[in-house]
Each structure stands twice: as C-alpha cells, then as structure tokens.
Design an enzyme around this catalytic site. Structure first.
Site, PDB file in Angstrom:
ATOM      1  N   LYS A 191      23.159  37.390  46.523  1.00  0.00           N
ATOM      2  CA  LYS A 191      24.149  37.783  47.531  1.00  0.00           C
ATOM      3  C   LYS A 191      23.474  38.472  48.721  1.00  0.00           C
ATOM      4  CE  LYS A 191      26.941  40.831  46.090  1.00  0.00           C
ATOM      5  NZ  LYS A 191      27.906  41.474  45.189  1.00  0.00           N
TER       6      LYS A 191
ATOM      7  N   GLU B 286      28.370  52.217  48.952  1.00  0.00           N
ATOM      8  CA  GLU B 286      27.066  51.678  48.545  1.00  0.00           C
ATOM      9  C   GLU B 286      26.262  52.715  47.777  1.00  0.00           C
ATOM     10  OE1 GLU B 286      24.980  48.484  49.515  1.00  0.00           O
ATOM     11  OE2 GLU B 286      27.026  48.218  48.822  1.00  0.00           O
ATOM     12  N   ARG B 287      25.459  52.262  46.851  1.00  0.00           N
ATOM     13  CA  ARG B 287      24.488  53.153  46.225  1.00  0.00           C
ATOM     14  C   ARG B 287      23.379  53.422  47.235  1.00  0.00           C
ATOM     15  NH1 ARG B 287      26.209  49.162  43.270  1.00  0.00           N
ATOM     16  NH2 ARG B 287      27.199  49.548  41.254  1.00  0.00           N
TER      17      ARG B 287
END
Length: 497
Positions: free
Chosen positions: A162, A188-189
C-alpha cells in the site's frame, strides 16, 4: 498567570470542569463563538469550542493533553479558529495539526495562516467534465482509471504494498505532472511517519511535497482536525497557485473514529454500532472540499480500513458513497510476486464507461476482466485434473490470462534500490496497445517470464532476444503444463529479490 493581567477581561474565562479531553469554561462578559480556540496554562493547552451550553458557559474539546489543567484556571479566548500554514514555504516540510514543523528544522518562513474551517467550492466553480488522471501505472490506468479531482479508496492490509503504491504515485505526480503532493496521516504511528519521511527523502520527491500528521498518541481533537488542515493546504495550491494536487490520506477510518470519540466525550447519543449521529455530515464536510474547479484539481487517494471486513459497516458505507474508484490490494497476488498486487476483479472505477475513457479502452478493459475471470474459474479444474484436460479454447484463455497478469506487473522507481530493476512509467496508449496485442495472441510463443516486470510490451521481445536461445518453439500444451506447476507462484517471481 501574570501573562493574562494585561489582556482584555472580555477574552478571559474560568475553567468550571475538566473531564478527560472535555473542558467546560465560564465567560462572564463575552461568549466565544463555535470553533474558537482557547488557550490555557500560558498557551500550553489548546481547547476548541464545540458547544455553547448557556449564556455564560461553553464546552470545548482539548487538542492537546490536559495534564495540569484544573478548575479555576484562567482561559484566554484567541478569537480565531484553528489555522494552518499555507504558502511555498511549507513544501518539503512536515507539520503537526497546529502548523508546527516537526522535522527538526527551522520554522518555515514566507507563509500565511488560514482557517481550517472552509466551505467546499460552490457548484458554479466546479468543473463538470470528467477527466482521467493518468498515474503511469498500467493496471490502474487500464482497469481502474482514477478521476482528476476525484477520490479513490485504497483497500489493503499490512505488507501488500500500500505504502509503496502511494509512494510511486507521488513520484509520478511530481516528476511528470508538475503537481504538489500532500500526505495526511490521521492516527498514524510515529514509526510509520518517520519511515515514510525518510523514504520520500531518499526517493527525491520531498521538494514538492508536504506532510502533516495527527499521530496515534494525540488526543481525538487533534486527530479529527488534521484532515481539515491538510485540505486547507491543498486548497491553497489549487486556488492560489493553480496547480494540481495529489492528496493522500491514511487512514480515513481513523478520522471517523476520532469523530466517534469526540461525540462520546461530548455526551451525544450514539447511533448504529456506536458511531456518532453526525457521521455523514462530518465525513461530507471533509470529502466535499476535495474537488475539481476551474483553477485546478485536488485528486485524493485514501486508505480505507474496513472493520471486520464488513462492507456494510456505517464507516465503510459512508466512505464508499464519496469514492469514484476502489483499488483492492490482494495478499494472494503479493505472495505470487505480482506487484503492484492489485486485484483486477475486486477493484472498480466509475470512469470505465465508453463516454469517458472511449469505446476502445472500455472494450479492452471488459475483455481483460472477462479473460481473468475465466482463468479464475478454471483454476480449480487445473488444480484437480491438470492443464491437459482443458479444451484447446480454455488453454488459450489460460495462456492469455497468465501473460496479461505478468504484463500488468511493473517495476517502480521508488523500489529500484531494493529490486535492482529500473522503474518504468508507461503511458495509457502503450498499456492499452500491450493488452490488445496479448489478447490477439501476438505473444503466444513468448515465455511468460518475458512479460514479467517490463514497461511497454515491446520490451518482451528485447528481453527474449537477450536471453539464451531455446532449442525449439514452445508447443501449445507442453509449456503450459510446465507453467502449471507454478500456478500459485510464478517461477520468475521466485527469483526476484
């Protein structure tokens, strides 16, 4: 609190209660408007007003952690909503939801500040023409064409390519269409953000790119507003600089999730499956700003997480209604080495109509899908009885389908350092020509591996010439039965790095 002494008392309020991220504040003289930002603890804590409870009290959601906040503390009304930086100075930089640079470099200069709460462009200014947005990636341009100024959903789990696909689209957009790319990470991390920043820098696409993150550890208020901040930046490049913008959002489900958290904290009655009652309105407020106008276009590609793979989930159902294309990544194709691992039968686009892409393109796309679908049906028979038991007509279908699958693979610019293969950008004309010639059996006598990881179809002939000469031309049945031993994993994929 000495900083508040010189300020206008009309702008000062007192905290009445603190419940997690929800803060109630009393203003005796002037009530702040909805969406106004309030500063507490000398600006360390930022609160956004979401409701006016009565003539003297407002309820807000904190966009920063609320440790240290207490009743009786003074709060200053800034009188302005949350603002995002815009201008050429934001290119190649990484920001948080407040517009602070988080890439360890100096704060940008030559910027303006604009409110993140903006209305979608009016219908009068919107373009009524549907144009195809070329990506240079064969399988997308031929089977799932994207719309210029449209929204595409990218459905895929971890490890199926992705991020690589998003990175390649950014590279092609900047290198060949002179556009601007904006990456918006919602929930998001921090590890993912750091890795993406480093990859973009190494790929050389950072100078025409902006990154903005609302990280996973931040309060829901910050995660909910980061999408609006990214759109404000995108609208500047579209409306002021008349440039095309590619907006990448990862992940749109986390935007909905942040809204659900805020709704619960604010005490609203939950809707079906615990979602907020305003889900449709909130998502529309974000998605409708992504549009094609007379100045330029914002084309969006959004990663979409589907809870429990249930496409009837309210979050997925509301998102689908806004998308013009759905790109589904398949773990099975990734395991076979067929990259990009896009499933052509699951993916779809509203652009594949004769009136938009043209009669030839539409006819070819339908023929490719039909061939691949027939091959999918024949796989069970091949697994049980072997390829030799198929009729000659079915064997031809299998041969075409397997060559099409390999032709629709493509080496990417952003993975050159890993694969050792030079990246390819393929025009729509070359992609269509290649598929048409394969369907007409022009490459029937070429090995399948000749079509794997190439650009234009003519490269297959050069690849075959440069390979060792074979003793005899392949027959109709023998090579196919040999190829059948690798139905699940093509032999050429096994040797790939």
């Amino acid at each position: 609190m000495s900083t508040f002494k010189t300020m206008n008392t009309q702008n000062l309020g007192v905290i009445v209660s603190v419940r997690g991220s929800v803060v109630d504040i009393r203003f005796d003289e002037q009530l702040p408007p909805i969406y106004a930002l309030l500063n507490a603890d000398q600006g360390r804590i930022v609160i956004e007003v979401l409701a006016q409870l009565d003539a003297q009290r407002v309820r807000g959601i904190a966009l920063t952690p609320t440790q240290g906040l207490a009743r009786g503390m003074l709060v200053e009304n800034t009188g302005a909503p949350l603002q995002a930086p815009v201008g050429k100075g934001i290119l190649s930089r990484m920001f948080d939801v407040f517009g602070n640079a988080i890439d360890r470099e100096a704060e940008p200069t030559d910027i303006q500040w604009r409110s993140v709460h903006r209305a979608p462009p009016p219908l009068v200014r919107r373009s009524t023409q549907s144009e195809v947005f070329e990506t240079g990636i064969k399988v997308i341009d031929v089977l799932v064409p994207l719309e210029r100024g449209g929204k595409a959903g990218l459905f895929g789990g971890a490890g199926v390519g992705k991020t690589v696909l998003l990175t390649e689209m950014i590279h092609n957009m900047i290198g060949h269409q002179e556009g601007v790319s904006i990456f918006c990470g919602i929930g998001e991390r921090c590890r993912e953000g750091e890795e993406l920043y480093r990859e973009m820098k190494e790929a050389g696409v950072l100078p025409n790119m902006v990154m903005i993150f609302g990280q996973m550890n931040e309060p829901p208020g910050a995660r909910f507003r980061v999408g609006h901040a990214a759109l404000t930046m995108a609208e500047y490049f579209r409306d002021d600089e008349h440039r095309d913008v590619l907006l990448l959002i990862d992940n749109i489900f986390r935007f909905i999730q942040a809204g659900m958290e805020i709704s619960g904290l604010m005490g609203q009655m939950p809707s079906r499956l615990g979602y907020q009652p305003t889900l449709g309105t909130e998502l529309s407020g974000l998605e409708e700003r992504i549009a094609n106008t007379d100045n330029g276009a914002i084309t969006s590609i959004q990663a979409v997480y589907v809870p429990a793979d249930d496409l009837t989930d309210p979050a997925a159902a509301h998102t689908f209604s806004h998308l013009s294309a759905s790109i589904v990544l398949s773990r099975k194709r990734a395991s076979e080495g067929l990259f990009p691992a896009i499933d052509p039968l699951q993916s779809s686009s509203k652009m594949t109509t004769p009136g938009i892409v043209g009669e030839r393109h539409y006819r070819l796309a339908q023929e490719i899908r039909r061939t691949l679908a027939q091959y999918e049906q024949l796989k069970d028979i091949i697994a049980m009885l072997g390829l030799e038991q198929l009729s000659p007509q079915d064997r031809n279908v299998v041969a075409r389908a397997r060559r099409l699958e390999r032709f629709l693979t493509q080496p990417f610019f952003t993975t050159e350092q890993f694969t050792g293969l030079q990246g390819k950008l393929v025009s729509l004309k070359d992609s269509l020509d290649g598929c048409e010639r394969i369907l007409h059996d022009e490459f029937k006598d070429y090995p399948e591996s000749a079509l794997y990881m190439i650009g234009g179809v003519d490269e297959a002939k050069q690849k075959t010439k440069s390979a060792k000469p074979v003793s005899s031309a392949p027959s109709e049945t023998a090579p196919q039965s040999q190829a059948d031993t690798s139905i699940q994993l093509p032999a050429e994929a096994k040797s790939q790095p």
